[in-house]
Enzyme design. Structure first.
Site, PDB file in Angstrom:
ATOM      1  N   SER A 144       0.853  -1.325  -0.197  1.00 17.19           N
ATOM      2  CA  SER A 144       0.213  -0.115  -0.062  1.00 17.19           C
ATOM      3  C   SER A 144       0.848   1.439   0.078  1.00 17.19           C
ATOM      4  CB  SER A 144      -0.864  -0.126   1.247  1.00 17.19           C
ATOM      5  OG  SER A 144      -1.463   1.283   1.439  1.00 17.19           O
ATOM      6  N   TYR A 157      -1.548  -0.261  10.768  1.00 17.37           N
ATOM      7  CA  TYR A 157      -1.774  -0.703   9.587  1.00 17.37           C
ATOM      8  C   TYR A 157      -0.660  -0.403   8.343  1.00 17.37           C
ATOM      9  CZ  TYR A 157      -3.633  -0.600   4.591  1.00 17.37           C
ATOM     10  OH  TYR A 157      -3.851  -0.870   3.161  1.00 17.37           O
TER      11      TYR A 157
END
Length: 246
Positions: A144, A157
């Site tokens: 990501s 995250y």
């Protein structure tokens, strides 16, 4: 369905019941690859495979919990029994329940570590020995932009996605026969934000996602990396909206 690939491969895609995983499975099947999909929501996988098979694709599915190594090993065995040796694994399964650290959502931290990090390691553990024995193969790990920068509410995250990049680069350096690719999506239309239980983080994510790519953009990036010649390793791709810094 347009089948265009001259050298079809057997490709596994995790987290394929929606979003990037589903789009990637569709794109790879459209290109003529043999695709086996896994996720926890078997009914969605069944519907997807029925649709793709009806259009002429070679597809299969199995329910999969990437946090369980034995489940991943069974998934790989199922694919190999059906289509032969696995050429490519797309480690896509991931969750994103954002929250500030002060909220102490420890269960959610643990779940992110289990899915986003251990899930990737389990995929590697289940496919790497066979690829090494054959002297070929490719592992595509979906990270990501959160693996390149850190934002408030996203510390854990982002940590998991930095870990995906570190694991991938370590694996790449440890082998000269297995291709390793990291795909880092920017903001993409998906169900990931649906896992956010913290009200403040959920509200902040609305502005963050005002400009977003369709999942198809990431699917095409994966297909690009997969279809390069065997001597070409596309090590990392960042794909984000032109009109967004994210």
């Amino acid at each position: 369905m347009s089948l265009v690939t001259a050298s079809p491969k057997t490709i596994l895609v995790t987290g394929a019941s929606s979003g990037i995983g589903e789009a990637t499975a569709r794109e790879l099947a459209r290109r003529g690859h043999r695709v086996v999909v896994g996720a926890r929501r078997g009914e969605r996988l069944d519907a997807l495979c029925r649709e793709l098979a009806g259009a002429g694709a070679q597809v299969g599915w199995r329910e999969l919990d990437v946090t369980r190594l034995e489940d991943m090993q069974a998934f790989v065995a199922f694919a190999e029994e059906r289509y032969g040796p696995v050429d490519v694994l797309v480690n896509n399964a991931g969750i994103m329940p954002l929250s500030p650290l002060s909220a102490l959502k420890i269960d959610e931290w643990d779940r992110m570590l289990d899915v986003n990090v251990r899930g990737v390691l389990h995929g590697i553990a289940a496919t790497l020995p066979g690829m090494q024995a054959r002297g070929r193969g490719q592992i595509v790990n979906v990270s990501s932009i959160g693996g390149h920068a850190v934002w408030p509410n996203a510390a854990v995250y982002c940590a998991t996605k930095y870990a995906v990049r570190a694991i991938s680069d370590g694996l790449r350096q440890e082998t000269d026969t297995i291709r390793v690719t990291v795909v880092s999506p920017g903001v993409v239309e998906s169900e990931l934000a649906d896992t956010i239980t913290d009200a403040g983080a959920r509200e902040a994510m609305k502005a963050f996602r005002e400009v977003a790519l369709p999942a198809q953009a990431i699917a095409e990036a994966v297909a690009y990396a997969v279809e390069q010649p065997a001597h070409v390793d596309v090590s990392e791709l960042i794909v984000r909206p032109t009109a967004s810094p994210y």
